[in-house]
Each structure stands twice: as C-alpha cells, then as structure tokens.
Design an enzyme around this catalytic site. Structure first.
Site, PDB file in Angstrom:
ATOM      1  N   HIS A 524      31.530   1.487 -14.687  1.00  0.00           N
ATOM      2  CA  HIS A 524      32.993   1.424 -14.713  1.00  0.00           C
ATOM      3  C   HIS A 524      33.486   1.520 -16.160  1.00  0.00           C
ATOM      4  O   HIS A 524      32.707   1.326 -17.103  1.00  0.00           O
ATOM      5  CB  HIS A 524      33.444   0.090 -14.120  1.00  0.00           C
ATOM      6  N   GLU A 596      27.693  -5.735  -8.745  1.00  0.00           N
ATOM      7  CA  GLU A 596      26.813  -6.075  -9.864  1.00  0.00           C
ATOM      8  C   GLU A 596      25.885  -7.229  -9.500  1.00  0.00           C
ATOM      9  O   GLU A 596      26.180  -8.020  -8.579  1.00  0.00           O
ATOM     10  CB  GLU A 596      27.667  -6.429 -11.105  1.00  0.00           C
TER      11      GLU A 596
HETATM   12  O1  LIG Z   1      20.922  -7.967 -16.678  1.00  0.00           O
HETATM   13  P1  LIG Z   1      21.857  -7.977 -17.852  1.00  0.00           P
HETATM   14  O2  LIG Z   1      21.294  -7.291 -19.074  1.00  0.00           O
HETATM   15  O3  LIG Z   1      22.376  -9.344 -18.107  1.00  0.00           O
HETATM   16  O4  LIG Z   1      23.055  -6.974 -17.380  1.00  0.00           O
HETATM   17  C1  LIG Z   1      23.844  -7.284 -16.262  1.00  0.00           C
HETATM   18  C2  LIG Z   1      25.214  -7.670 -16.754  1.00  0.00           C
HETATM   19  O5  LIG Z   1      25.905  -6.500 -17.137  1.00  0.00           O
HETATM   20  C3  LIG Z   1      27.337  -6.686 -16.961  1.00  0.00           C
HETATM   21  C4  LIG Z   1      28.004  -6.573 -18.301  1.00  0.00           C
HETATM   22  O6  LIG Z   1      27.446  -7.487 -19.197  1.00  0.00           O
HETATM   23  O7  LIG Z   1      27.655  -5.724 -16.025  1.00  0.00           O
HETATM   24  P2  LIG Z   1      28.965  -4.768 -15.801  1.00  0.00           P
HETATM   25  O8  LIG Z   1      28.442  -3.346 -15.907  1.00  0.00           O
HETATM   26  O9  LIG Z   1      29.444  -5.040 -14.402  1.00  0.00           O
HETATM   27  O10 LIG Z   1      29.977  -5.066 -16.856  1.00  0.00           O
HETATM   28  C5  LIG Z   1      27.467  -8.105 -16.366  1.00  0.00           C
HETATM   29  O11 LIG Z   1      28.527  -8.256 -15.492  1.00  0.00           O
HETATM   30  C6  LIG Z   1      26.107  -8.308 -15.720  1.00  0.00           C
HETATM   31  O12 LIG Z   1      25.779  -9.651 -15.457  1.00  0.00           O
END
Ligand SMILES: O=P(O)(O)OC[C@H]1O[C@@](CO)(OP(=O)(O)O)[C@@H](O)[C@@H]1O
Ligand SMILES: Nc1ncnc2c1ncn2[C@@H]1O[C@H](COP(=O)(O)OP(=O)(O)O)[C@@H](O)[C@H]1O
Length: 718
Positions: A524, A596
């Site tokens: 997104h 997510e």
């Molecule tokens: O496994 P990690 O590296 O924490 O990545 C997942 C994280 O990425 C994120 C952004 O930090 O996703 P998103 O693409 O939805 O913004 C978090 O919402 C999610 O917990």
C-alpha cells in the site's frame, strides 16, 4: 455484499447508508452534507444539515438506522465551504425519496453548480437494508471492534468504479511518464529478467560426484538458458542455489516425520509438541490446524505413508521438468522438505552432453542400459538415501515411459516410500512444436549445436524413438495431466490417490496452466502508522501515500491498457483499499487472507516500544523471526499457511492480477514465486512505492521491478 434476510417483522430496522464519491471535492475544500424532510435531517434547514464523514480519500459517507415503519423521507445533498459554512451549494434536480421496507442499492449522480460555468458531478450510492435485531447486534459488535463506522456495513466485498473521472489539476503531479521503462529498477539477484532452465536447478548427482567423475562436465552441460537467443538474456551473475541453500525448513503437517518423537506418558498438546520439538529436536512445531493431524498421528500412528516419491512420466517436451520444478517450489514453500532429481542431469554427467538421437533408440541395448543405470539405479538411489536421512518428498524427473522402467522404480521403493506417477500428456501439435523449439533452445543437450534447425531435427528423431516404446501409465497410484496448458479444456485423471499431501498436490496441479499473464505485487502507499513507526493497525494513508495511490492508478492504467480484463486484490485493511481506490475500470476484491501479519499484543506499538516494554518478545522474534508467533497474533509460518488459497488462485487466474497488500504478506507471496527458502522470507526486501511484476509464462517465472517514487519507511526492519 450479503444482504440480511428480512423477516419484515415489527422489530426490524432499516439501515441506510449514503455514499458520495468525488476525487475533486477534497481539493475544493467543500464538505458534503445531507438535509431533508425529517427533523433528524434538519427539516430542510441547511444550517442543521448532517455532515458526511470521510470514509476514504474520495468517499464520504453517512449511515444511520431507522425504525422500519418510518414515513417516506425526502433528502438532498449539499456542499458547504469548510471556511464559511453559512453558504452552501445544494445539488440540482428533484428531492431524493427514501422509502421503507426494502433492501436495495441505488446509484445516481449528484450535480452541484459551483459557478455559472463549472459544475461538479459526484457519484452517489444510497443503500438500504432491512436489519433484524441480531444483525444490529452483530453490526454494533463489529463497530466496536473496528471503531470504523464506515466498515460496520456498506463496504462491498467486490467493488468496481467504471468511469474515468476527470483528474484534478493537482493530480497532474502524480501522473507518470508514458514510458514505464523509465521506472524499472534492478531485481533481486536470483530471479532476473531471464529464466534459468529448470533442470539446471535440480539436485546435483551426488552418487556420480562422489565416484570421482569430474563435475566439469556438469558445469559445461548446464549452460545458461537461451544459448540461441541473443546474449542480453544471459544468466551471468544469476545465482544457482547450492543444495545447502535450497534446503527448505521442515514443517510437520501430519504426513509424518521420523524426527517427530512420540512423547511417553504425557498429555499430548500442541504446546507440548512445540516445546518438545523445538527444545529437544531443534525443529519447528507444526502450525495451526496441521498440528492437529500431527497430534493424531502421534497418538494413533500416521494414517498415510511417511514419504512420498513423485515419478514423472511422459514423452519428451511434455512439460515434465517444468511441472516437477513447479511442484518442488510449491511443496518447499509450504514447508515440506522436497528435492527434484532430474535424470537428464545424471545422464549428461555420466555420458556427456553430445549424445545424438541414436542413443535414445529403443533397440539400442547399450543406450537403454545406460539410461536405466542413470535413471533408476543412480538418481533413484540418491533419492532414497536422501529420504532415509529425513527427506520427505522426492521428485524423479525422467520419461519413465515404459512399464518395465516403472516396475524397477516401484521395486526399489517397496517398503520405503509411496510412489505416485504424474504423467503429462499433450495432444496439441502447436504446443508440442513450441515445446520442442524451447527445449532445443534451453537444454544443455544442444548447447554446442550451432545449427538450431539441425538441433530441432535431432530432437524430433529422439522423440519418435520414445514414441515407439511408450506405454501410458495404468498401474499403481497416478495423476494424468491431459492438455493442461491453457487452463481451459484440459483435465486431470486420478487413480488410487489418498492422503493429505497427495490431495494437496492434485489440487495444486488442477489449478496450474501456462497462459502468460503478469502478477503485479505492491505494498500500500505509505500509511500514517508507517510515518509514526507503528506496526500493524488500520490507519489511512499519509499524503505521500495518497500520491502513490494516484501514481499506481496511472501505472496500472498504462501497464494493463492492452489487457482485456484484470482484477485488483486488496486486504481488508484501509491502507490497501485506499491505495486501490483511484484505480478505475477493474473489479476490486478484498481478501481477508491478504491482511498484514497479526502483531497480537504488539499491534500499534513501535519496534522501540516492543523492545522496551516486551524485551523477551523482542528477543524471541529477533532470534527466529520465521517461527516467532506474536502473543495472540501470528508468525510468518502462520501467514504462509493462510496465503495458500491466494497462491492457488493466482495460479488459476488467466488474466493479470494486481495485489495490493502488506510487507509480511508480500514477503511470503514473493518467496513462492522467487523460490526463496523459508528462512529468508522475513528478510526479503519489499520496499514501499515499488511494483514487483511477476511474469508467469511458458518458460517459468520472471521478475521486473518498477519504482514509482521514493519512500521513507521508518517501520521497515529492525
Ligand atoms: O515482520 P516485520 O519486519 O515486522 O514486518 C511486518 C510489519 O510491516 C508493517 C510495516 O512496518 O507492514 P505494512 O506493510 O502493513 O505497513 C507492519 O504493519 C507489520 O507488522
Ligand atoms: N502440462 C504441460 N503440457 C504441455 N506442455 C507443457 C506443460 N507444462 C509445461 N509445458 C511446456 O513444455 C515446455 C518443455 O517442458 P519440459 O519440462 O522441459 O519438458 P520435458 O521435461 O517433458 O521434456 C515448457 O517450457 C513449457 O512451456
């Protein structure tokens, strides 16, 4: 959208939702309102008009619940300048009547005269739905859980905006250059713009390498793809994973594992297994529902054979290696330790790459013996010894086109593992001609043949020798794939197939086809939580994120302009729905499975807060990000499990798909296409504002990346 069953009883209520869509409105600084005949709607007094709430970048909504037997209510929409709400612009045309007692959605335009010359057209949906008290209660619960009024009701599972709206002047800045190639950025090292011939990536023949035969032959034989094509498609620098690198993580799914110890005198529970297996045996625990099958197997013994050998059968150029490679990728992604043994690779190492068609004659005794030796004795022996060491699924990729050869393989496997034959049959002469030419182009057998047409003739001669002795499978357990090329009209015939894993394999194969189409993966646009550095949540887009959503729409419009159809998939979270919003002309589908990774008790925290307030959680995740499950949330392995239906659907689709999702979800999906080992999944780079184009086609999977704009991503990786 599912409509609630209306009993028409006295206690029913009428849910009303009015939505207005306009991409110009926000820039004009006008706020939409509703007023009407009922006192609750201001009794036609504009100063008492009800403000509509902004539900998305270009959508405003007002919803309420009315008693079912209300009098007919007339209303109109009006716009008030944010700066001076005393003035207002009422929509043109007659009043809008709101009857009672029916479920319906009405779509009409509202026209507002801004000036003498300029009018603004907005799309308006009026949805009415009869609700029972139970619906109302459920609705209220959902409202409380989400705290998202606009999502209580009224969000369609599938939506489509069909008309091109005049783009705002301000949108000009977010438009894209016509030439999309300007946005192309380099891809990851092992999945470039060309394709490596699948046989080259199979297991290295350890029985031959151990016997002192020089591996030089092999290296020479495993020439890059397309040695006839011009060299811009070279594979230099592309990385052929070593056996060690290709090792998949083992996840027990109830198909049985010798390493899955039976606890004695202990209450069997999933958590016991997790601790036991992780602490003592150094292996990950089974995930979710699959753990249940594993527990049952522990208590009663496995229902099915522990190990599986898939034996490919078919004439040359029928897609055996292609299918074997695809199946290997799928099973590894699901966590099953799988290896692909290509007998051609053994043959080339033992007998060289320059065998003419004569070597393959059915009455060439020496040739037949030599082929049996590499095919059965060596490749199968290597596979069986690997299985004894703990391997789960072995794929034997050769023609195996005579009953005697298959009998030999069955004897070797007796008492050790279960054999399933997968036979690929193709009756389409055009497809065969294309396949033959592709084989001569790709196969190391013709790497040194400089005359392409001579190579084709030799390969056809080889094929004719195989045809003479070919005996289709009608013994044992088998899956016949007949004309499964276009995904249209082909069929799968199965015989004597049972069990969890064979069932999955059938389901996977029945959905695979070769119709070329792109799959566009993107995160997104930057969200407000991304800016704040918070994980999870359900925030909307930042301004930069909104710009991306418009650039993406422009990209999709240009990239897919020649496609007859395509679909846009999002998660059910706002940031992906809002990113998809400016895209016009394609159906949009929300998938819960694309949400997510659920960060459970850490949802809404920054990584620093997790480190400070939940140091043990932080440390456990850092140590094993793949298996770590957030308390009351998910692990990456959980995410992969729930994405399986998405992968199957992506395989099944014949039109392009744009997937707008999230970091962890896209890492998991990308790992499938790029054949990345599970251990690497949580580290894969999926930057914001970048589109990963996966091209699915007759030679396999290719990747291209487009970076539309820069992004600051404070929540990237810790
Ligand atoms: O496994 P990690 O590296 O924490 O990545 C997942 C994280 O990425 C994120 C952004 O930090 O996703 P998103 O693409 O939805 O913004 C978090 O919402 C999610 O917990
Ligand atoms: N089920 C199928 N039927 C027909 N052709 C296929 C099928 N699957 C893949 N192909 C095509 O066949 C081509 C040659 O496939 P390959 O796997 O090298 O053949 P084989 O191993 O049978 O000699 C592939 O590049 C692919 O385009």
């Amino acid at each position: 959208m599912a409509t609630a069953a209306s009993s028409g009883g006295v206690s029913d209520h009428q849910y009303v939702s009015v939505k207005l869509e306009s991409s110009r409105l926000a820039a004009l600084d006008l706020a939409p309102h509703l007023f009407g005949s009922h006192p609750a709607a201001g009794s036609w007094d504009p100063t008492k008009a009800l403000p509509m709430e902004r539900a998305a970048a270009a959508i405003w909504e007002l919803s309420c619940v009315l008693p079912s037997r209300h009098e007919t209510l007339d209303f109109k929409l009006l716009l008030k300048p944010k700066a001076d709400s005393s003035e207002c612009i009422v929509e043109e045309g007659p009043n809008r009547p709101l009857g009672c007692g029916s479920n319906q959605v009405e779509m009409t335009d509202a026209v507002f005269k801004l000036t003498e010359k300029d009018s603004l057209e907005c799309k308006v949906w009026v949805e009415t739905e009869m609700l029972s008290p139970f619906d109302l209660a459920a609705s209220w619960k959902a409202h409380q859980e989400n705290l998202q009024p606009s999502r209580v009701r009224g969000t369609y599972d599938v939506v489509m905006n069909t008309e091109t709206e005049a783009r705002d002047e301000n949108d000009f800045a977010s438009g894209l250059e016509l030439d999309l190639e300007k946005y192309v950025v380099p891809t990851t090292p092992n999945m470039g713009s060309g394709v490596v011939y699948a046989a080259n990536l199979t297991e290295n023949p350890r029985s031959l390498l151990d016997t002192g035969i020089s591996p030089n032959n092999l290296i020479k034989g495993d020439a890059p793809l397309n040695h006839y094509a011009n060299t811009k498609k070279d594979v230099d620098g592309r990385h052929t994973p070593s056996q060690e690198e290709q090792k998949a993580v083992f996840v027990d799914r109830g198909v049985g594992s010798p390493r899955f110890a039976r606890p004695t005198n202990e209450t069997v529970s999933t958590s016991n297994i997790k601790q036991d297996s992780e602490a003592k045996l150094g292996m990950p625990a089974a995930e979710g529902a699959v753990a249940a099958a594993a527990v049952a197997d522990q208590m009663y013994g496995p229902k099915e054979d522990r190990k599986l050998v898939i034996v490919l059968v078919g004439l040359p150029a029928r897609g055996k290696t292609f299918t074997a490679a695809k199946l290997t990728r799928y099973l590894r992604w699901l966590g099953h330790e799988t290896k692909h043994f290509n007998v051609g690779k053994y043959r080339r190492l033992k007998h060289g790459t320059n065998q003419t068609a004569d070597f393959f004659r059915g009455d060439n005794k020496e040739g037949v013996e030599a082929r049996n030796e590499v095919g059965a004795a060596l490749a199968m022996e290597d596979m069986l010894s690997w299985m004894e060491e703990g391997g789960q699924v072995g794929i034997c990729d050769a023609t195996n086109s005579t009953r005697s050869r298959r009998n030999m393989l069955m004897k070797m496997a007796e008492g050790k593992c279960k054999i399933i034959f997968v036979e690929t049959i193709c009756n389409d002469q055009d497809v065969l001609e294309r396949n033959i030419r592709l084989k001569v182009q790709q196969s190391p057998d013709y790497a040194e043949q400089t005359d392409f047409e001579a190579g084709v003739r030799d390969f056809k001669e080889r094929l004719a020798y195989y045809e003479k002795v070919y005996e289709p499978v009608d013994e044992g357990s088998y899956i016949k794939m007949i004309d499964m090329v276009s995904g249209n009209g082909g069929q799968l015939q199965i015989n004597n197939i049972s069990g969890y894993l064979p069932g999955r394999i059938v389901f996977f194969l029945v959905n695979c086809h070769l119709t070329p189409r792109p799959i566009l993966l993107t995160r997104h646009g930057e969200s407000l939580d991304n800016v704040r550095g918070r994980i999870g949540g359900d925030s909307s887009l930042s301004e930069v994120g909104e710009v991306y959503s418009r650039k993406l729409a422009s990209f999709v419009e240009k990239r897919l302009k020649s496609e007859r159809t395509a679909s846009i998939w999002t998660s059910t979270l706002q940031r992906t729905i809002l990113t998809a919003q400016p895209i016009i002309g394609f159906p949009k589908i929300q998938w819960r499975a694309l949400d997510e990774i659920n960060a459970g008790v850490c949802d809404g925290m920054t990584y620093d807060e997790v480190k400070k307030n939940k140091p043990e959680e932080y440390e456990s995740r850092r140590k094993d990000k793949l298996r770590y499950r957030y308390p009351r949330g998910e692990s990456y392995l959980d995410v992969i499990q729930r994405l399986e239906p998405v992968i199957i659907e992506l395989e099944r689709q014949r039109a392009p798909v744009v997937v707008i999702a999230h970091q962890a979800v896209l890492r998991s999906l990308y790992a499938y296409f790029a054949d990345k080992p599970l251990e690497e999944v949580p580290k894969i780079e999926i930057p914001l504002h970048t589109i990963i184009e996966i091209k699915m086609g007759v030679t396999g999977v290719e990747e291209k990346r487009y970076k539309l704009m820069d992004a600051v991503n404070p929540t990237a990786e810790v």
